[in-house]
Enzyme design. Structure first.
Site, PDB file in Angstrom:
ATOM      1  N   LYS A   1     -15.631   5.178   6.018  1.00 28.30           N
ATOM      2  CA  LYS A   1     -14.469   5.058   6.902  1.00 28.30           C
ATOM      3  C   LYS A   1     -14.368   6.248   7.844  1.00 28.30           C
ATOM      4  CE  LYS A   1     -10.976   1.999   4.983  1.00 28.30           C
ATOM      5  NZ  LYS A   1      -9.589   1.920   4.498  1.00 28.30           N
TER       6      LYS A   1
ATOM      7  N   GLU B   1      -9.506   9.145   6.003  1.00 28.49           N
ATOM      8  CA  GLU B   1      -9.511   7.774   5.489  1.00 28.49           C
ATOM      9  C   GLU B   1     -10.523   7.586   4.361  1.00 28.49           C
ATOM     10  OE1 GLU B   1      -7.569   5.264   6.200  1.00 28.49           O
ATOM     11  OE2 GLU B   1      -6.480   6.027   7.941  1.00 28.49           O
TER      12      GLU B   1
ATOM     13  N   GLU C   1     -13.753   5.870   0.026  1.00 23.32           N
ATOM     14  CA  GLU C   1     -14.604   5.011   0.860  1.00 23.32           C
ATOM     15  C   GLU C   1     -15.360   5.876   1.869  1.00 23.32           C
ATOM     16  OE1 GLU C   1     -12.468   0.983   1.630  1.00 23.32           O
ATOM     17  OE2 GLU C   1     -10.935   2.520   1.717  1.00 23.32           O
TER      18      GLU C   1
ATOM     19  N   GLU D   1       0.863  -1.191   0.000  1.00 23.09           N
ATOM     20  CA  GLU D   1       0.000   0.000   0.000  1.00 23.09           C
ATOM     21  C   GLU D   1       0.889   1.227   0.000  1.00 23.09           C
ATOM     22  OE1 GLU D   1      -2.674   0.422   3.314  1.00 23.09           O
ATOM     23  OE2 GLU D   1      -3.480  -1.612   3.125  1.00 23.09           O
TER      24      GLU D   1
END
Length: 308
Positions: A263, A268, A260, A211
């Protein structure tokens, strides 16, 4: 592409695509996989049932489990037995040369990271990591590491400059035993290599950056410009290697494919290279001629293999 769980719809969508996949085993499954028969069942269901239509390249046994992180420490004893059991199940399927089984760590396991040559793991994680590193060296399998210059920069902007974190520094900012570091990514990765050498990994153990990314909103230093700059420069940079291991391309995965919205904390939500409506947030060029129509129900991490 990295998938964080063996979602059947996603795996079926990947059949025949030619896209290589890092398939994740969720942390919540690790305790179960300390039973060898459960590991065999997992590999049958999620590997054998899709191979070779889906080009599985890696299996990541858990993500960012740490014996000193209160949220995941209780799972740490399960990691090595689950890793070995899944490895043995893949080997029993005759796929050990095609599919490598490893774990993904974050950089909080490193106690000393500066200068990179002094890199060393925290003393209280050695007993956890040493047998894992020994197994990976035996299996000739890379370690997966999630490396974010963003968090190092945002946590210490007084000592770490934004250009150093974004690959935009015009000159070397850190010298270490004759090696010059012009960006933080190289320094972090080389500190991990140094840590592995001190643990007996030597020069034999590779690292796959499983990542890396930069949020476009939600926190200090989070802008669309910064995120786009980081990702564009990361794509270019990883073709070349680090000062400690020059000339060797760094296999790297961008986190993440999509923003997303569920989150927390806020930043995030904003790591995606794409918005949820499938529109790209940045103009990223992976060096290939192919145009990609990308959509998925579940999040994924985009690979930067140089042949994409």
């Amino acid at each position: 592409m990295r998938l964080y769980d063996p979602n059947e719809a996603a795996l079926n969508a990947l059949r025949g695509s030619g896209i290589e996949v890092m398939l994740g085993i969720p942390n919540s499954d690790l305790q179960r996989l300390t039973n060898p028969s459960e590991a065999n069942s997992w590999v049958q269901k999620n590997v054998r049932n899709f191979w070779p239509d889906v080009r599985l390249r890696y299996i990541a046994v858990g993500n960012e489990i740490s014996p000193v992180n209160g949220g995941t420490s209780w799972m740490a004893p399960f990691v090595l037995p689950a890793l070995v059991n899944v490895f043995n199940a893949v080997r029993a399927a005759g796929l050990q040369d095609q599919i490598k089984v490893s774990i993904a760590i974050d950089m909080t396991l490193i106690g000393t990271s500066y200068p990179p040559s002094a890199g060393a793991f925290r003393g209280d994680v050695i007993s956890y990591l040493a047998p894992i590193v020994g197994h990976l060296a035996y299996a000739k399998t890379p370690l997966f590491a999630n490396i974010y210059t963003y968090f190092s920069y945002s946590g210490n902007p007084k000592d770490i400059s934004l250009p150093y974190a974004l690959f935009t520094s015009p000159s070397v900012l850190v010298w270490d035993n004759g090696r010059g570091y012009q960006n933080l990514f190289d320094a972090m990765l080389d500190s991990l290599y140094s840590s592995l050498e001190k643990l007996g990994g030597g020069n034999t153990l590779d690292v796959v950056v499983s990542e890396s990314g930069w949020p476009s909103a939600g926190g200090f230093g989070t802008t669309s410009d910064n995120a786009g700059t980081y990702l564009s420069n990361l794509i270019r940079h990883v073709k070349g290697g680090t000062p400690k291991r020059p000339g060797k391309a760094i296999e790297t995965y961008i986190f993440a494919m999509f923003d997303e919205n569920q989150k927390q904390p806020e930043l995030e939500k904003h790591f995606g290279a794409f918005s949820p409506n499938k529109q790209p947030k940045y103009n990223l060029n992976f060096g290939g001629e192919r145009a990609w129509e990308i959509s998925a129900e579940h999040n994924a991490t985009v690979s930067l293999k140089s042949d994409m």
